[in-house]
Design a protein around this motif. Sequence first.
Motif, PDB file in Angstrom:
ATOM      1  N   THR A 172       9.349  10.891  -6.372  1.00 32.31           N
ATOM      2  CA  THR A 172      10.603  10.151  -6.249  1.00 32.31           C
ATOM      3  C   THR A 172      10.524   9.121  -5.121  1.00 32.31           C
ATOM      4  O   THR A 172      10.950   7.980  -5.278  1.00 32.31           O
ATOM      5  CB  THR A 172      11.781  11.118  -6.015  1.00 32.31           C
ATOM      6  OG1 THR A 172      11.821  12.059  -7.081  1.00 32.31           O
ATOM      7  CG2 THR A 172      13.094  10.372  -5.947  1.00 32.31           C
ATOM      8  N   GLU A 173       9.963   9.525  -3.999  1.00 29.88           N
ATOM      9  CA  GLU A 173       9.796   8.586  -2.871  1.00 29.88           C
ATOM     10  C   GLU A 173       8.829   7.470  -3.234  1.00 29.88           C
ATOM     11  O   GLU A 173       9.025   6.314  -2.868  1.00 29.88           O
ATOM     12  CB  GLU A 173       9.320   9.326  -1.617  1.00 29.88           C
ATOM     13  CG  GLU A 173       9.246   8.455  -0.386  1.00 29.88           C
ATOM     14  CD  GLU A 173      10.604   7.986   0.114  1.00 29.88           C
ATOM     15  OE1 GLU A 173      10.645   6.926   0.782  1.00 29.88           O
ATOM     16  OE2 GLU A 173      11.629   8.658  -0.140  1.00 29.88           O
ATOM     17  N   SER A 174       7.788   7.793  -3.966  1.00 30.03           N
ATOM     18  CA  SER A 174       6.812   6.802  -4.399  1.00 30.03           C
ATOM     19  C   SER A 174       7.450   5.756  -5.313  1.00 30.03           C
ATOM     20  O   SER A 174       7.193   4.553  -5.178  1.00 30.03           O
ATOM     21  CB  SER A 174       5.653   7.501  -5.108  1.00 30.03           C
ATOM     22  OG  SER A 174       4.668   6.574  -5.468  1.00 30.03           O
ATOM     23  N   ILE A 175       8.287   6.200  -6.224  1.00 31.85           N
ATOM     24  CA  ILE A 175       8.998   5.275  -7.119  1.00 31.85           C
ATOM     25  C   ILE A 175       9.920   4.373  -6.310  1.00 31.85           C
ATOM     26  O   ILE A 175       9.961   3.153  -6.509  1.00 31.85           O
ATOM     27  CB  ILE A 175       9.770   6.064  -8.198  1.00 31.85           C
ATOM     28  CG1 ILE A 175       8.782   6.750  -9.152  1.00 31.85           C
ATOM     29  CG2 ILE A 175      10.741   5.158  -8.950  1.00 31.85           C
ATOM     30  CD1 ILE A 175       9.410   7.784 -10.052  1.00 31.85           C
ATOM     31  N   PHE A 176      10.655   4.962  -5.365  1.00 29.60           N
ATOM     32  CA  PHE A 176      11.542   4.183  -4.510  1.00 29.60           C
ATOM     33  C   PHE A 176      10.760   3.139  -3.710  1.00 29.60           C
ATOM     34  O   PHE A 176      11.157   1.970  -3.622  1.00 29.60           O
ATOM     35  CB  PHE A 176      12.314   5.113  -3.564  1.00 29.60           C
ATOM     36  CG  PHE A 176      13.107   4.375  -2.520  1.00 29.60           C
ATOM     37  CD1 PHE A 176      14.285   3.726  -2.854  1.00 29.60           C
ATOM     38  CD2 PHE A 176      12.661   4.311  -1.216  1.00 29.60           C
ATOM     39  CE1 PHE A 176      15.015   3.033  -1.901  1.00 29.60           C
ATOM     40  CE2 PHE A 176      13.383   3.620  -0.252  1.00 29.60           C
ATOM     41  CZ  PHE A 176      14.560   2.973  -0.598  1.00 29.60           C
ATOM     42  N   GLN A 177       9.636   3.547  -3.136  1.00 27.91           N
ATOM     43  CA  GLN A 177       8.834   2.626  -2.332  1.00 27.91           C
ATOM     44  C   GLN A 177       8.211   1.528  -3.187  1.00 27.91           C
ATOM     45  O   GLN A 177       8.053   0.384  -2.728  1.00 27.91           O
ATOM     46  CB  GLN A 177       7.747   3.385  -1.560  1.00 27.91           C
ATOM     47  CG  GLN A 177       8.272   4.308  -0.484  1.00 27.91           C
ATOM     48  CD  GLN A 177       9.009   3.578   0.634  1.00 27.91           C
ATOM     49  OE1 GLN A 177       8.787   2.403   0.896  1.00 27.91           O
ATOM     50  NE2 GLN A 177       9.902   4.294   1.296  1.00 27.91           N
ATOM     51  N   THR A 178       7.877   1.825  -4.436  1.00 29.40           N
ATOM     52  CA  THR A 178       7.368   0.794  -5.348  1.00 29.40           C
ATOM     53  C   THR A 178       8.414  -0.290  -5.548  1.00 29.40           C
ATOM     54  O   THR A 178       8.113  -1.489  -5.475  1.00 29.40           O
ATOM     55  CB  THR A 178       6.975   1.425  -6.704  1.00 29.40           C
ATOM     56  OG1 THR A 178       5.968   2.417  -6.482  1.00 29.40           O
ATOM     57  CG2 THR A 178       6.458   0.383  -7.680  1.00 29.40           C
ATOM     58  N   ALA A 179       9.649   0.107  -5.773  1.00 26.41           N
ATOM     59  CA  ALA A 179      10.734  -0.863  -5.933  1.00 26.41           C
ATOM     60  C   ALA A 179      10.991  -1.623  -4.635  1.00 26.41           C
ATOM     61  O   ALA A 179      11.184  -2.847  -4.645  1.00 26.41           O
ATOM     62  CB  ALA A 179      12.006  -0.151  -6.392  1.00 26.41           C
ATOM     63  N   LYS A 180      10.971  -0.918  -3.528  1.00 30.90           N
ATOM     64  CA  LYS A 180      11.220  -1.559  -2.232  1.00 30.90           C
ATOM     65  C   LYS A 180      10.145  -2.609  -1.921  1.00 30.90           C
ATOM     66  O   LYS A 180      10.462  -3.699  -1.436  1.00 30.90           O
ATOM     67  CB  LYS A 180      11.265  -0.488  -1.139  1.00 30.90           C
ATOM     68  CG  LYS A 180      11.653  -1.014   0.214  1.00 30.90           C
ATOM     69  CD  LYS A 180      11.800   0.127   1.209  1.00 30.90           C
ATOM     70  CE  LYS A 180      12.110  -0.394   2.595  1.00 30.90           C
ATOM     71  NZ  LYS A 180      12.179   0.712   3.566  1.00 30.90           N
ATOM     72  N   LEU A 181       8.887  -2.289  -2.201  1.00 28.88           N
ATOM     73  CA  LEU A 181       7.816  -3.263  -1.972  1.00 28.88           C
ATOM     74  C   LEU A 181       7.998  -4.510  -2.837  1.00 28.88           C
ATOM     75  O   LEU A 181       7.698  -5.620  -2.415  1.00 28.88           O
ATOM     76  CB  LEU A 181       6.443  -2.633  -2.228  1.00 28.88           C
ATOM     77  CG  LEU A 181       5.961  -1.658  -1.164  1.00 28.88           C
ATOM     78  CD1 LEU A 181       4.735  -0.907  -1.646  1.00 28.88           C
ATOM     79  CD2 LEU A 181       5.681  -2.385   0.142  1.00 28.88           C
ATOM     80  N   TYR A 215       0.837  -1.196   0.000  1.00 27.10           N
ATOM     81  CA  TYR A 215       0.000   0.000   0.000  1.00 27.10           C
ATOM     82  C   TYR A 215       0.870   1.244   0.000  1.00 27.10           C
ATOM     83  O   TYR A 215       1.554   1.537   0.974  1.00 27.10           O
ATOM     84  CB  TYR A 215      -0.929  -0.027   1.217  1.00 27.10           C
ATOM     85  CG  TYR A 215      -1.765   1.213   1.391  1.00 27.10           C
ATOM     86  CD1 TYR A 215      -2.496   1.744   0.333  1.00 27.10           C
ATOM     87  CD2 TYR A 215      -1.822   1.856   2.611  1.00 27.10           C
ATOM     88  CE1 TYR A 215      -3.259   2.876   0.490  1.00 27.10           C
ATOM     89  CE2 TYR A 215      -2.589   2.996   2.780  1.00 27.10           C
ATOM     90  CZ  TYR A 215      -3.309   3.497   1.722  1.00 27.10           C
ATOM     91  OH  TYR A 215      -4.063   4.627   1.870  1.00 27.10           O
ATOM     92  N   LEU A 216       0.864   1.960  -1.114  1.00 28.02           N
ATOM     93  CA  LEU A 216       1.624   3.197  -1.281  1.00 28.02           C
ATOM     94  C   LEU A 216       0.722   4.373  -0.923  1.00 28.02           C
ATOM     95  O   LEU A 216      -0.296   4.587  -1.573  1.00 28.02           O
ATOM     96  CB  LEU A 216       2.092   3.333  -2.726  1.00 28.02           C
ATOM     97  CG  LEU A 216       3.055   2.253  -3.198  1.00 28.02           C
ATOM     98  CD1 LEU A 216       2.937   2.033  -4.691  1.00 28.02           C
ATOM     99  CD2 LEU A 216       4.463   2.633  -2.816  1.00 28.02           C
ATOM    100  N   THR A 217       1.086   5.107   0.109  1.00 29.37           N
ATOM    101  CA  THR A 217       0.225   6.189   0.556  1.00 29.37           C
ATOM    102  C   THR A 217       1.021   7.440   0.920  1.00 29.37           C
ATOM    103  O   THR A 217       2.176   7.348   1.326  1.00 29.37           O
ATOM    104  CB  THR A 217      -0.611   5.753   1.776  1.00 29.37           C
ATOM    105  OG1 THR A 217      -1.497   6.814   2.128  1.00 29.37           O
ATOM    106  CG2 THR A 217       0.257   5.397   2.965  1.00 29.37           C
ATOM    107  N   GLY A 218       0.371   8.549   0.756  1.00 26.09           N
ATOM    108  CA  GLY A 218       0.914   9.821   1.228  1.00 26.09           C
ATOM    109  C   GLY A 218       0.073  10.291   2.400  1.00 26.09           C
ATOM    110  O   GLY A 218      -0.849  11.076   2.218  1.00 26.09           O
ATOM    111  N   MET A 225       6.484   0.479 -13.580  1.00 30.73           N
ATOM    112  CA  MET A 225       7.322  -0.439 -12.804  1.00 30.73           C
ATOM    113  C   MET A 225       6.530  -1.691 -12.441  1.00 30.73           C
ATOM    114  O   MET A 225       7.020  -2.814 -12.602  1.00 30.73           O
ATOM    115  CB  MET A 225       7.830   0.239 -11.527  1.00 30.73           C
ATOM    116  CG  MET A 225       8.856   1.312 -11.781  1.00 30.73           C
ATOM    117  SD  MET A 225       9.267   2.224 -10.281  1.00 30.73           S
ATOM    118  CE  MET A 225      10.058   0.944  -9.317  1.00 30.73           C
ATOM    119  N   ALA A 226       5.306  -1.513 -11.957  1.00 35.23           N
ATOM    120  CA  ALA A 226       4.465  -2.658 -11.595  1.00 35.23           C
ATOM    121  C   ALA A 226       4.252  -3.561 -12.807  1.00 35.23           C
ATOM    122  O   ALA A 226       4.334  -4.790 -12.695  1.00 35.23           O
ATOM    123  CB  ALA A 226       3.132  -2.176 -11.034  1.00 35.23           C
ATOM    124  N   ALA A 227       4.008  -2.964 -13.957  1.00 39.34           N
ATOM    125  CA  ALA A 227       3.828  -3.759 -15.174  1.00 39.34           C
ATOM    126  C   ALA A 227       5.107  -4.527 -15.513  1.00 39.34           C
ATOM    127  O   ALA A 227       5.051  -5.698 -15.909  1.00 39.34           O
ATOM    128  CB  ALA A 227       3.424  -2.855 -16.336  1.00 39.34           C
TER     129      ALA A 227
END
Length: 161
Positions: free
Chosen positions: A87-96, A32-35, A117-119
């Motif tokens: 930028t943080e969202s992209i990083f967190q997508t990779a981290k997840l 879950y990616l959230t701000g 990235m998810a695709a």
Amino acid sequence: MTTRKVVTFIFLSIFLVPTRPSPEHSIFTMGYLTGSKRRPGNKDYPRYGLTISGAINLAVDEINKDHPLRDSHTLDIFVAETYGEETESIFQTAKLWTQNVSVYIGPQETCIHEARMAASFNLPMISYILERYVDHNFWAQTMELGKILGPEPDGHSLHLG
């Protein structure tokens, strides 16, 4: 968003999209990616993620307790804070992805790069975006590919046919 809507949203996200858990691994882990927080000193970010963040944890607990998934599968959720920054969202997508998530939920401000990235990871992403962040050219490209199901940014139904 009511708890019932969140529960329905999670059920649909799990059963309508392919996921990675194998028969011997019975936990569906959602990323879950959230701000929902501000960085120290930032008094301006409106924290859009606060709207759903509490309900999603409640929904996961309710599903595991009161509405068990078939084949004894359970849900887990990893929360990744983006602070509303791309930028943080992209990083967190990779981290997840390194934490072996089965599906992404969010982010809410930006999702163009995160969705790509998810695709590339062959993982579904269910996101909602604010109108002010919509890149209509990207939206049109994804519609042509049949990647987005649901309403278009202007509220009309999407017809794939």
